[in-house]
Design a protein around this motif. Structure first.
Motif, PDB file in Angstrom:
ATOM      1  N   GLY A  38     -25.398   7.326   2.777  1.00 32.82           N
ATOM      2  CA  GLY A  38     -25.350   6.394   1.649  1.00 32.82           C
ATOM      3  C   GLY A  38     -24.840   5.025   2.048  1.00 32.82           C
ATOM      4  N   GLY A  39     -25.725   4.035   1.970  1.00 32.90           N
ATOM      5  CA  GLY A  39     -25.361   2.657   2.312  1.00 32.90           C
ATOM      6  C   GLY A  39     -25.060   1.844   1.071  1.00 32.90           C
ATOM      7  N   GLY A  40     -24.158   2.367   0.229  1.00 31.74           N
ATOM      8  CA  GLY A  40     -23.652   1.606  -0.927  1.00 31.74           C
ATOM      9  C   GLY A  40     -22.262   1.082  -0.589  1.00 31.74           C
ATOM     10  N   LEU A  62     -26.336   6.172   7.105  1.00 30.95           N
ATOM     11  CA  LEU A  62     -27.762   6.442   6.889  1.00 30.95           C
ATOM     12  C   LEU A  62     -28.099   6.145   5.429  1.00 30.95           C
ATOM     13  CD1 LEU A  62     -28.117   9.878   8.763  1.00 30.95           C
ATOM     14  CD2 LEU A  62     -28.118   7.558   9.710  1.00 30.95           C
ATOM     15  N   LYS A  64     -31.218   5.803   2.537  1.00 32.12           N
ATOM     16  CA  LYS A  64     -32.638   6.166   2.329  1.00 32.12           C
ATOM     17  C   LYS A  64     -33.505   4.957   1.962  1.00 32.12           C
ATOM     18  CE  LYS A  64     -32.424   7.699  -2.476  1.00 32.12           C
ATOM     19  NZ  LYS A  64     -32.576   8.783  -3.410  1.00 32.12           N
ATOM     20  N   GLY A  65     -32.908   3.944   1.324  1.00 34.15           N
ATOM     21  CA  GLY A  65     -33.654   2.721   1.008  1.00 34.15           C
ATOM     22  C   GLY A  65     -33.144   1.588   1.875  1.00 34.15           C
ATOM     23  N   ASN A  71     -26.267   1.939  -6.807  1.00 30.77           N
ATOM     24  CA  ASN A  71     -25.461   1.375  -7.898  1.00 30.77           C
ATOM     25  C   ASN A  71     -24.780   0.071  -7.528  1.00 30.77           C
ATOM     26  OD1 ASN A  71     -25.365   3.646  -9.998  1.00 30.77           O
ATOM     27  ND2 ASN A  71     -24.928   4.708  -8.093  1.00 30.77           N
ATOM     28  N   THR A  77     -20.615  -5.863 -12.256  1.00 30.15           N
ATOM     29  CA  THR A  77     -19.816  -6.708 -11.346  1.00 30.15           C
ATOM     30  C   THR A  77     -18.336  -6.871 -11.708  1.00 30.15           C
ATOM     31  OG1 THR A  77     -20.157  -8.921 -12.343  1.00 30.15           O
ATOM     32  CG2 THR A  77     -21.934  -8.098 -10.935  1.00 30.15           C
ATOM     33  N   GLU A 205     -33.767   8.701   5.087  1.00 34.33           N
ATOM     34  CA  GLU A 205     -33.267   9.628   4.066  1.00 34.33           C
ATOM     35  C   GLU A 205     -32.788  10.921   4.708  1.00 34.33           C
ATOM     36  OE1 GLU A 205     -35.951  10.316   0.855  1.00 34.33           O
ATOM     37  OE2 GLU A 205     -34.655  11.831  -0.067  1.00 34.33           O
ATOM     38  N   ALA A 235     -23.178   9.333  -1.513  1.00 35.88           N
ATOM     39  CA  ALA A 235     -24.511   9.119  -2.096  1.00 35.88           C
ATOM     40  C   ALA A 235     -24.452   9.012  -3.616  1.00 35.88           C
ATOM     41  CB  ALA A 235     -25.439  10.248  -1.656  1.00 35.88           C
ATOM     42  N   LEU A 257     -26.554   5.125 -16.165  1.00 36.33           N
ATOM     43  CA  LEU A 257     -25.734   4.173 -16.923  1.00 36.33           C
ATOM     44  C   LEU A 257     -26.534   2.877 -16.976  1.00 36.33           C
ATOM     45  CD1 LEU A 257     -23.091   3.067 -18.187  1.00 36.33           C
ATOM     46  CD2 LEU A 257     -22.266   2.646 -15.887  1.00 36.33           C
TER      47      LEU A 257
HETATM   48  C1  FAD Z   1     -25.252  -0.145 -14.865  1.00 33.62           C
HETATM   49  C2  FAD Z   1     -23.964   0.032 -14.093  1.00 33.62           C
HETATM   50  C3  FAD Z   1     -22.894  -0.821 -14.327  1.00 33.62           C
HETATM   51  C4  FAD Z   1     -21.717  -0.675 -13.606  1.00 33.62           C
HETATM   52  N1  FAD Z   1     -20.728  -1.584 -13.772  1.00 33.62           N
HETATM   53  C5  FAD Z   1     -19.638  -1.551 -13.002  1.00 33.62           C
HETATM   54  C6  FAD Z   1     -18.670  -2.582 -13.075  1.00 33.62           C
HETATM   55  O1  FAD Z   1     -18.810  -3.520 -13.844  1.00 33.62           O
HETATM   56  N2  FAD Z   1     -17.589  -2.487 -12.257  1.00 33.62           N
HETATM   57  C7  FAD Z   1     -17.427  -1.445 -11.379  1.00 33.62           C
HETATM   58  O2  FAD Z   1     -16.410  -1.413 -10.648  1.00 33.62           O
HETATM   59  N3  FAD Z   1     -18.335  -0.459 -11.282  1.00 33.62           N
HETATM   60  C8  FAD Z   1     -19.439  -0.508 -12.051  1.00 33.62           C
HETATM   61  N4  FAD Z   1     -20.388   0.463 -11.933  1.00 33.62           N
HETATM   62  C9  FAD Z   1     -20.146   1.555 -11.001  1.00 33.62           C
HETATM   63  C10 FAD Z   1     -20.383   1.126  -9.551  1.00 33.62           C
HETATM   64  O3  FAD Z   1     -21.580   0.387  -9.428  1.00 33.62           O
HETATM   65  C11 FAD Z   1     -20.462   2.368  -8.677  1.00 33.62           C
HETATM   66  O4  FAD Z   1     -19.308   3.151  -8.859  1.00 33.62           O
HETATM   67  C12 FAD Z   1     -20.539   2.007  -7.200  1.00 33.62           C
HETATM   68  O5  FAD Z   1     -21.527   1.036  -6.945  1.00 33.62           O
HETATM   69  C13 FAD Z   1     -20.880   3.279  -6.443  1.00 33.62           C
HETATM   70  O6  FAD Z   1     -20.983   2.952  -5.079  1.00 33.62           O
HETATM   71  P1  FAD Z   1     -21.496   4.034  -4.090  1.00 33.62           P
HETATM   72  O7  FAD Z   1     -21.499   3.439  -2.732  1.00 33.62           O
HETATM   73  O8  FAD Z   1     -20.737   5.285  -4.315  1.00 33.62           O
HETATM   74  O9  FAD Z   1     -22.961   4.331  -4.621  1.00 33.62           O
HETATM   75  P2  FAD Z   1     -24.361   3.584  -4.418  1.00 33.62           P
HETATM   76  O10 FAD Z   1     -24.196   2.107  -4.351  1.00 33.62           O
HETATM   77  O11 FAD Z   1     -25.280   4.143  -5.452  1.00 33.62           O
HETATM   78  O12 FAD Z   1     -24.800   4.063  -2.971  1.00 33.62           O
HETATM   79  C14 FAD Z   1     -25.255   5.358  -2.708  1.00 33.62           C
HETATM   80  C15 FAD Z   1     -26.408   5.210  -1.752  1.00 33.62           C
HETATM   81  O13 FAD Z   1     -26.779   6.501  -1.279  1.00 33.62           O
HETATM   82  C16 FAD Z   1     -28.159   6.450  -1.025  1.00 33.62           C
HETATM   83  N5  FAD Z   1     -28.664   7.825  -0.921  1.00 33.62           N
HETATM   84  C17 FAD Z   1     -28.780   8.747  -1.916  1.00 33.62           C
HETATM   85  N6  FAD Z   1     -29.295   9.894  -1.432  1.00 33.62           N
HETATM   86  C18 FAD Z   1     -29.484   9.698  -0.096  1.00 33.62           C
HETATM   87  C19 FAD Z   1     -29.998  10.513   0.955  1.00 33.62           C
HETATM   88  N7  FAD Z   1     -30.416  11.776   0.741  1.00 33.62           N
HETATM   89  N8  FAD Z   1     -30.071   9.980   2.209  1.00 33.62           N
HETATM   90  C20 FAD Z   1     -29.652   8.700   2.448  1.00 33.62           C
HETATM   91  N9  FAD Z   1     -29.176   7.896   1.494  1.00 33.62           N
HETATM   92  C21 FAD Z   1     -29.085   8.386   0.232  1.00 33.62           C
HETATM   93  C22 FAD Z   1     -28.737   5.664  -2.195  1.00 33.62           C
HETATM   94  O14 FAD Z   1     -30.009   5.113  -1.896  1.00 33.62           O
HETATM   95  C23 FAD Z   1     -27.658   4.606  -2.384  1.00 33.62           C
HETATM   96  O15 FAD Z   1     -27.969   3.368  -1.747  1.00 33.62           O
HETATM   97  C24 FAD Z   1     -21.589   0.371 -12.648  1.00 33.62           C
HETATM   98  C25 FAD Z   1     -22.660   1.231 -12.415  1.00 33.62           C
HETATM   99  C26 FAD Z   1     -23.841   1.053 -13.104  1.00 33.62           C
HETATM  100  C27 FAD Z   1     -25.024   1.970 -12.813  1.00 33.62           C
END
Ligand code: FAD
Length: 318
Positions: A38-40, A62, A64-65, A71, A77, A205, A235, A257
């Motif tokens: 997961g590259g978030g 790693l 997938k996109g 998110n 933000t 992925e 992820a 959401l």
């Molecule tokens: C509409 C909305 C509004 C929000 N507003 C806020 C806010 O105002 N303030 C705040 O603090 N938080 C907010 N959040 C929450 C915040 O965005 C998330 O908690 C945070 O971005 C999560 O980060 P992450 O790295 O865990 O997930 P993500 O950024 O979703 O990263 C996970 C990554 O894993 C990848 N992935 C999934 N499956 C696989 C696989 N099998 N192989 C490889 N890669 C994979 C995905 O492609 C994705 O890029 C909001 C969320 C949403 C949806």
């Protein structure tokens, strides 16, 4: 390349032909000490801090996109630490403090804007709850201010104070709260992790997790098998799906959401404002778009798309 005023001038003088890509595009190695799925924001930050704080050198993220396609690149933000519960408040305050030095640390402009977040309240019970929350914040050393109607009218004169169905009677303000450019969070952490030698592998992925005697030995991916000593899952909503690949049944439910943003308008709203009588919050991005936060869909889903019914609902609340 370090970003600075000098690097902008130097590159301008050479026709901006010498900027380097923000990170490498490496092919996956056969084996890593740590793989993060997961590259978030969470995956990239984990890789960055593992490399920077703990000296782990052989790490891959790693995705997938593309980096930030989850998110982290599609949220409203807001950064804040206006929580109430004992575990929550110090956790979010720790990240607020990180935020306050993060752009310098990453050498990346994430457009942190501590413009203040205001939670409006509309009845006495809600006011009491916000007083409690403000006090809980102070107990953890986090400043909070209770604003009465007169103070709010001065600060936010454009709100409808007199004829609304749920009249505004005050608000709780955290001045240090605000916004940060969401995808710059991913780009900043990604670039800084890459500088520490982390391989950021996009379009890769994870489709399976290989185990021997119950121990993870690597992952099957759309770019082949990659071995690892440790595996981290970041992820987001898909963590339950990825966990299943290792036989884990995680207590996670995923919902969409929703949120949305308008086209750019002239500056009108200086703060982040949440409405207390329904699910609605608003801020204005630095590009001018009004950013509206909304609700989760009531059913489980791994989708990433919004819909017009929610847009209509949120506009009704606002
Ligand atoms: C509409 C909305 C509004 C929000 N507003 C806020 C806010 O105002 N303030 C705040 O603090 N938080 C907010 N959040 C929450 C915040 O965005 C998330 O908690 C945070 O971005 C999560 O980060 P992450 O790295 O865990 O997930 P993500 O950024 O979703 O990263 C996970 C990554 O894993 C990848 N992935 C999934 N499956 C696989 C696989 N099998 N192989 C490889 N890669 C994979 C995905 O492609 C994705 O890029 C909001 C969320 C949403 C949806």
């Amino acid at each position: 390349m370090r970003y600075s005023a000098f690097s902008i001038i130097r590159n301008a003088l050479s026709g901006n032909r010498n900027w380097k890509p923000a990170w490498r595009q490496p092919d996956p190695k056969p084996h890593y000490d740590v793989i993060i799925v997961g590259g978030g924001g969470h995956g990239l930050a984990t890789a960055y801090y593992l490399a920077k704080e703990f000296g782990v050198r052989n790490i891959a993220v790693l995705e997938k996109g593309y980096l930030g396609s989850g998110n982290v690149g599609r949220n409203t933000t807001i950064v804040r630490s206006n929580y109430m519960l004992p575990g929550n408040e110090p956790f979010y305050e720790f990240s607020m403090k990180l935020w306050e030095g993060l752009e310098q640390d990453l050498n990346y402009n994430a457009m942190l804007s501590q413009r203040g977040i205001i939670n409006l309240f509309h009845n006495d019970g809600q006011r009491d709850a916000y007083i409690r929350r403000g006090n809980a914040m102070w107990m953890e050393g986090v400043p909070a201010e209770l604003l009465d109607r007169a103070a709010l009218k001065k600060m936010l004169p454009y709100l409808n104070f007199d004829h609304a169905r749920f009249p505004i009677i005050g608000g709780l303000l955290q001045k240090r709260g605000g916004t940060a450019r969401h995808d710059a969070v991913a780009w900043g952490f990604g670039r800084a992790a890459d500088k520490h030698g982390v391989d950021l592998i996009q379009n890769c992925e994870v489709t399976g997790i290989r185990r021997e005697n119950g121990v993870v030995t690597g992952v099957e991916t759309t770019r082949g098998f990659i071995g690892c000593a440790k595996l981290g899952l970041a992820a987001a909503g898909n963590t339950s799906r990825v966990g299943q690949m290792a036989g884990l049944k995680l207590p996670i439910e995923s919902h969409v959401l929703q949120a949305f943003v308008t086209e750019g308008l002239k500056p009108a709203i200086d703060h982040v404002i949440t409405y207390g009588a329904g699910h609605f919050y608003i801020s204005q991005s630095d590009k001018g778009g009004l950013v509206f936060g909304a609700e989760i869909d009531g059913y489980n889903s791994y989708a990433q798309r919004g819909n017009l019914a929610t847009v209509e609902h949120v506009m009704g609340e606002g």
